[in-house]
Design a protein around this motif. Structure first.
Motif, PDB file in Angstrom:
ATOM      1  N   TYR A  95     -33.451 188.096  23.876  1.00 46.67           N
ATOM      2  CA  TYR A  95     -34.317 187.423  22.912  1.00 46.67           C
ATOM      3  C   TYR A  95     -33.677 186.076  22.566  1.00 46.67           C
ATOM      4  N   ASN A  96     -34.461 185.202  21.964  1.00 47.57           N
ATOM      5  CA  ASN A  96     -33.947 183.876  21.612  1.00 47.57           C
ATOM      6  C   ASN A  96     -33.387 183.870  20.195  1.00 47.57           C
ATOM      7  N   ALA A  97     -32.210 183.252  20.065  1.00 45.69           N
ATOM      8  CA  ALA A  97     -31.608 183.079  18.737  1.00 45.69           C
ATOM      9  C   ALA A  97     -31.458 181.585  18.495  1.00 45.69           C
ATOM     10  N   LYS A  98     -31.531 181.206  17.220  1.00 44.01           N
ATOM     11  CA  LYS A  98     -31.281 179.802  16.868  1.00 44.01           C
ATOM     12  C   LYS A  98     -29.769 179.585  16.778  1.00 44.01           C
ATOM     13  N   ALA A  99     -29.337 178.392  17.160  1.00 39.46           N
ATOM     14  CA  ALA A  99     -27.895 178.117  17.123  1.00 39.46           C
ATOM     15  C   ALA A  99     -27.675 176.614  17.017  1.00 39.46           C
ATOM     16  N   THR A 106     -31.469 176.642  21.202  1.00 39.60           N
ATOM     17  CA  THR A 106     -31.864 178.050  21.310  1.00 39.60           C
ATOM     18  C   THR A 106     -30.981 178.701  22.355  1.00 39.60           C
ATOM     19  N   ILE A 107     -30.492 179.911  22.054  1.00 37.06           N
ATOM     20  CA  ILE A 107     -29.646 180.630  23.020  1.00 37.06           C
ATOM     21  C   ILE A 107     -30.225 182.017  23.249  1.00 37.06           C
ATOM     22  N   ALA A 108     -29.878 182.586  24.411  1.00 38.39           N
ATOM     23  CA  ALA A 108     -30.351 183.942  24.720  1.00 38.39           C
ATOM     24  C   ALA A 108     -29.300 184.954  24.268  1.00 38.39           C
ATOM     25  N   ARG A 109     -29.736 185.950  23.511  1.00 39.69           N
ATOM     26  CA  ARG A 109     -28.864 187.075  23.122  1.00 39.69           C
ATOM     27  C   ARG A 109     -29.410 188.339  23.780  1.00 39.69           C
ATOM     28  N   ARG A 110     -28.535 189.307  24.038  1.00 41.42           N
ATOM     29  CA  ARG A 110     -29.026 190.567  24.609  1.00 41.42           C
ATOM     30  C   ARG A 110     -29.696 191.409  23.517  1.00 41.42           C
ATOM     31  N   ASN A 111     -30.645 192.233  23.927  1.00 46.06           N
ATOM     32  CA  ASN A 111     -31.167 193.233  23.004  1.00 46.06           C
ATOM     33  C   ASN A 111     -30.085 194.288  22.827  1.00 46.06           C
ATOM     34  N   PRO A 112     -29.994 194.893  21.640  1.00 44.16           N
ATOM     35  CA  PRO A 112     -28.929 195.868  21.424  1.00 44.16           C
ATOM     36  C   PRO A 112     -28.996 197.020  22.427  1.00 44.16           C
ATOM     37  N   THR A 113     -27.854 197.324  23.054  1.00 49.99           N
ATOM     38  CA  THR A 113     -27.765 198.510  23.916  1.00 49.99           C
ATOM     39  C   THR A 113     -27.350 199.680  23.018  1.00 49.99           C
ATOM     40  N   ASP A 114     -27.110 200.859  23.604  1.00 55.91           N
ATOM     41  CA  ASP A 114     -26.850 202.066  22.798  1.00 55.91           C
ATOM     42  C   ASP A 114     -25.712 201.905  21.791  1.00 55.91           C
TER      43      ASP A 114
END
Ligand code: NAP
Ligand code: ZN
Length: 352
Positions: free
Chosen positions: A2-6, A20-28
């Protein structure tokens, strides 16, 4: 993803700009955190400007920030330590192998496979890690810290780096009541060092190049203040310290401080100047003195430090700024003109 502001820099000489940077969706095992405050460490400046090009060349764009405090917004299915709504902190480390001797003894910062919070290969995205000058971050629960509820959040953020980096070597070198301790450089790290040395009961002496910090040093907990440019003030302390913590970010005369140690005294560098410091071995030989370094601290010790701060009501002295003042803040940091840590209020990023 997903996109995060930075806020990021595109080269060693570019100013910070909204991005804008890409962050991972939370894994387990992940915790997703809405970042509320992020401190500005001098390491962020060294890294953004590629001043550590020999040791840790900067990959651009670079998003620094490793003094992160926020609120949990989501957790993975295997997360037991946190739930949505909890306060959470992230420091300089976001991963390690968990199996090496360093990890097994709680010294994840020395793990050969550790991952730093920014400018480090990111196994999840294939790029590099991005730090806390951002509105959110996703981190493995093993590297997420609990923030004591009684602490002011803007002022607690710097504990995640400046706090642990000064707390850890003091414990390692046995700073206790009755010891004489010197703190060199009253900046973000130094002022936390003064608070901890004072709280541990040591006779605490600050060495500063800034005459205008003398009164603050006493207020922060110093018993004495030495203006390091004043030869008479320096001479009065020769050969008298059990331990000195050097938190200076620039070139300076380390030998003057080695000569301040008593027999078997230790001086530990936490400051990481760009250029090597020439060390006179005679200062070490005479008096069996030692010169060493220290890197942040492990995760368990970071939690111990945060709990200690909660119990003793210790936080950083901060100047809270909107993220739009980042470039100005960096220029002031270079001039030692901050009392004593900038903390970015990430609510300001919402308007970008
Ligand atoms: P900072 O807030 O800029 O403080 C550095 C202080 O050093 C200044 O406030 C100033 O104190 C003194 N100083 C600056 N220039 C000097 C000079 N030319 N000669 C003598 N003293 C000078 O920086 P910080 O965030 O505390 O970080 C300090 C250093 O620690 C940086 O190099 C940073 O990268 C490093 N660091 C290391 C670790 C680690 O794990 N080892 C962790 C975090 C940061 P006075 O005005 O009192 O003289
Ligand atoms: Zn730092």
């Amino acid at each position: 993803m997903y996109n995060a502001k930075a806020y990021s820099v595109a080269s060693p000489t570019s100013p910070f700009a909204s991005s804008t940077i890409a962050r991972r969706n939370p894994t387990d095992n992940d915790v997703q955190i809405e970042i509320l405050f992020c401190g500005i460490c001098h390491s962020d400046l060294h890294q953004a400007r590629n001043e550590w090009s020999g040791m840790a060349p900067t990959v651009y764009p670079c998003v620094p920030g490793h003094e992160i405090v926020g609120r949990v917004t989501a957790v993975g299915s295997a997360v037991t330590k946190f739930k949505a709504g909890d306060l959470a902190g992230v420091g300089c480390l976001v991963d390690s192998d968990g199996t090496c001797p360093e990890c097994q003894t709680g010294l994840e910062q020395f793990c050969p496979n550790m991952t730093l919070t920014y400018n480090f290969p990111d196994k999840h995205t294939g790029g590099v890690t991005y730090g806390g000058y951002s509105d959110s971050i996703v981190v493995d629960q093993r590297f997420v810290l609990r923030i004591p509820e009684n602490l002011d959040l803007a002022a607690a953020a710097p504990l995640l780096c400046a706090g642990i980096t000064t707390y850890s070597p003091m414990h390692h070198w046995g700073v206790t009541k009755g010891k004489k301790v010197g703190i060199v450089g009253l900046g973000g790290l130094g002022h936390m060092g003064v608070k901890f040395a004072h709280a541990l009961g040591a006779h605490t002496v600050v060495f500063t190049t800034s005459e205008n910090k003398r009164e603050d040093a006493l207020r922060l907990g110093a018993d004495e203040v030495v203006l390091s440019k004043n030869a008479n003030e320096m001479a009065a302390h020769a050969g008298s310290f059990d331990f000195i913590l050097d938190a200076v970010a620039a070139d300076h005369d380390i030998n003057a401080y080695i000569m301040m140690l008593r027999r078997d005294g230790n001086i530990t560098m936490v400051g990481a100047p760009e250029k090597p410091l020439p060390v006179s071995v005679f200062g070490l030989i005479f008096g069996r003195r030692s010169f060493s370094g220290s890197l942040i601290g492990g995760i368990a010790e970071t939690q111990e430090m945060l709990d200690f701060c909660g119990q003793h009501n210790i936080v950083s002295d901060v100047e809270v700024i909107p993220i739009q003042k980042l470039n100005e803040a960096y220029e002031r940091l270079l001039k030692s003109d901050v009392k004593y840590r900038f903390s970015i209020d990430m609510a300001s990023l919402k308007s970008e």
